[in-house]
Design a protein around this motif. Structure first.
Motif, mmCIF file in Angstrom:
data_model
loop_
_atom_site.group_PDB
_atom_site.id
_atom_site.type_symbol
_atom_site.label_atom_id
_atom_site.label_comp_id
_atom_site.label_asym_id
_atom_site.label_seq_id
_atom_site.Cartn_x
_atom_site.Cartn_y
_atom_site.Cartn_z
ATOM 1 N N GLU A 1 0.839 -1.203 0.000
ATOM 2 C CA GLU A 1 0.000 0.000 0.000
ATOM 3 C C GLU A 1 0.875 1.255 0.000
ATOM 4 N N ALA A 2 1.907 1.258 0.834
ATOM 5 C CA ALA A 2 2.784 2.429 0.929
ATOM 6 C C ALA A 2 3.597 2.612 -0.347
ATOM 7 N N LEU A 3 4.072 1.513 -0.930
ATOM 8 C CA LEU A 3 4.869 1.597 -2.153
ATOM 9 C C LEU A 3 4.064 2.167 -3.315
ATOM 10 N N LEU B 1 11.025 1.106 6.076
ATOM 11 C CA LEU B 1 11.653 0.688 4.825
ATOM 12 C C LEU B 1 11.725 1.837 3.827
ATOM 13 N N LEU B 2 10.630 2.576 3.701
ATOM 14 C CA LEU B 2 10.574 3.591 2.655
ATOM 15 C C LEU B 2 11.440 4.801 2.947
ATOM 16 N N THR B 3 11.602 5.166 4.218
ATOM 17 C CA THR B 3 12.410 6.346 4.537
ATOM 18 C C THR B 3 13.872 6.152 4.173
ATOM 19 N N PRO B 4 14.547 5.087 4.620
ATOM 20 C CA PRO B 4 15.936 4.902 4.178
ATOM 21 C C PRO B 4 16.050 4.699 2.668
ATOM 22 N N ALA B 5 15.009 4.132 2.050
ATOM 23 C CA ALA B 5 15.042 3.977 0.598
ATOM 24 C C ALA B 5 15.032 5.336 -0.087
#
Length: 471
Positions: free
Chosen positions: A352-354, A420-424
């Motif tokens: 969902e976040a991706l 996961l998304l923040t460091p990405a």
């Protein structure tokens, strides 16, 4: 006699018109596009979906199946005589035979028509007869879908984007060395153009194997009968505003434009622009395993994929005027069977976040979107195993490489997808917390009960979202 004959003729004509109107209104085909990037499981998804729609014992979340309103489902010749047929029978045999194995992956467009005889639901169901839904399933490589974004980019813009993204990638070292030797403003030299294109193609293959998703042009990876043609013999070069005619840069620009007009636009016109519903399969687990850069690359790819669609509602006037919109889009994180069910909620939150940006844009245009974690074919069983005084939720299956049975714990996905998304987004080289592993499992031997298709996880929920309203 004459009056009777005339009356019979009028009645016959009315019945013919009514039949034609009924066929136009209720028997129209519904085109379902199935795509995804490499290793996302398109072939297995279509094979399992069709098998489970024909034998519906495992499709309890598909309302029409649970209510017993689907009287029959059968395969028919696909309507497009120039498009290869999806080889359902061979793929099903590969998955369910005595020595099960994964079928060959998608390498070109293919199509399959599944027709379903359905009893209507609702208050007037007793007054209506059976109707037919023709489900035309269109399978095409996701790499080709990403090419649609090239239609809005000039050669200079595309080159700048590509060169900026790959500058720090080790997979691009050989191509960047070849590019450094080239003189874009110099005279076109065909051996040099071929060397650049070959090096760039090699980079694309290496980048895809390393978990990157921005691998365009897609036909460089799946060339088919175009292999070796000038339309696939170009590569990105730094912008040269004053490059003269006959220069290497101008020839690369010409071939790039030819690729858009002769490869990308026909695909859009003949296949993509006719789709009603769309499922985008995402191998998010492999991206997480590959690291933050692959996750960020996947997020961008999802946004690019959505930009290729024309989402919204298909109103009557829209169809009358020849327009077509994608009414429903499902983003499905595949290989949920590689995780214990206790982590499926976290996987759904991650997908969902991706796809948040892509879904927001589609919803704004009036389309329905959804995201879920699923497995088209369940290949594992679940078990709890003790480790350092605690119980780990594991899955057990047959390893693809060795053929041996093994229990596997992939690591705990975070409750908050931002971890996961923040460091990405920040360009981190590796995960600071968590050690996420990916494992390749072979399909398990199956003994299918009469009336039941292959085992799956949430395939019935995916089908209900995509086609439930049409049933």
């Amino acid at each position: 006699m004459v009056i009777t004959s005339l009356a019979d003729g009028v009645i016959s004509g009315v019945e013919s018109v009514a039949s034609g109107l009924s066929s136009a209104l209720f028997d129209r085909p519904l085109r379902l596009g199935v795509t995804g990037l490499a290793r996302s499981g398109k072939t297995v998804f279509i094979t399992s979906l069709v098998a489970n729609l024909m034998d519906r014992g495992r499709m309890l979340q598909l309302n029409a199946a649970r209510e017993g309103r689907i009287e029959a489902a059968f395969l028919q010749p696909q309507p497009d005589d120039t498009v290869p047929r999806f080889d359902f029978e061979s793929h099903l045999a590969a998955l369910t035979g005595p020595s099960p194995h994964w079928p060959d992956s998608t390498r070109a467009v293919s199509e399959l028509r599944l027709s379903l005889k359905v009893r209507p639901a609702g208050l007037l169901s007793g007054l209506q007869g059976l109707r037919t839904l023709h489900l035309d399933i269109v399978d095409y490589p996701g790499e080709w879908l990403l090419d649609l974004a090239l239609l809005d980019k000039s050669y200079a813009e595309w080159s700048s984007d590509v060169l900026s993204r790959i500058a720090a990638r080790p997979q691009a070292e050989h191509f960047l060395a070849e590019k450094a030797k080239a003189a874009p403003a110099g005279a076109h030299d065909e051996p040099q153009a071929q060397a650049l294109a070959a090096a760039f193609t090699g980079y694309l293959h290496a980048a895809r194997a390393a978990g990157f998703y921005d691998c365009t042009p897609g036909r460089f990876l799946l060339p088919g009968d175009l292999e070796g043609s000038p339309v696939l013999t170009f590569a990105p070069l730094p912008p040269e505003a004053g490059a003269p005619r006959g220069s290497l840069w101008r020839e690369m620009e010409r071939r790039y434009e030819a690729y858009k007009s002769k490869v990308v636009k026909p695909f859009f016109r003949d296949h993509f622009a006719r789709i009603d519903r769309q499922v985008v399969l995402v191998d998010a687990l492999s991206a997480i395993h590959s690291g933050p850069q692959a996750v960020e690359d996947l997020r961008h790819a999802m946004a690019d994929i959505l930009s290729a669609f024309k989402p919204g509602r298909n109103r009557f006037l829209t169809r009358l005027l020849g327009g077509k919109r994608v009414e429903k889009i499902l983003f499905a994180a595949t290989k949920a069977d590689h995780l214990h069910h206790a982590q499926h909620g976290r996987m759904t939150a991650i997908i969902e976040a991706l796809t948040r940006e892509a879904q927001d844009r589609a919803r704004f245009a009036g389309a329905h979107t959804a995201a879920l974690a699923m497995a088209s074919l369940r290949t594992t069983t679940e078990e709890m195993r003790p480790h350092n005084g605690t119980e780990l939720p594991c899955v057990r299956g047959t390893l693809l490489e060795t053929g041996k049975q093994a229990a596997f714990y992939p690591g705990a996905l975070p409750e908050d997808p931002a971890q996961l998304l923040t460091p990405a987004r920040q360009g981190a080289a590796r995960w600071l917390e968590g050690d996420y592993q990916a494992m390749a499992f072979a399909p398990a031997p199956l003994t299918l009960k009469h009336g039941s298709g292959p085992p799956h996880i949430r395939l019935d929920r995916a089908a209900e979202f995509l086609i439930g309203d049409a049933l």
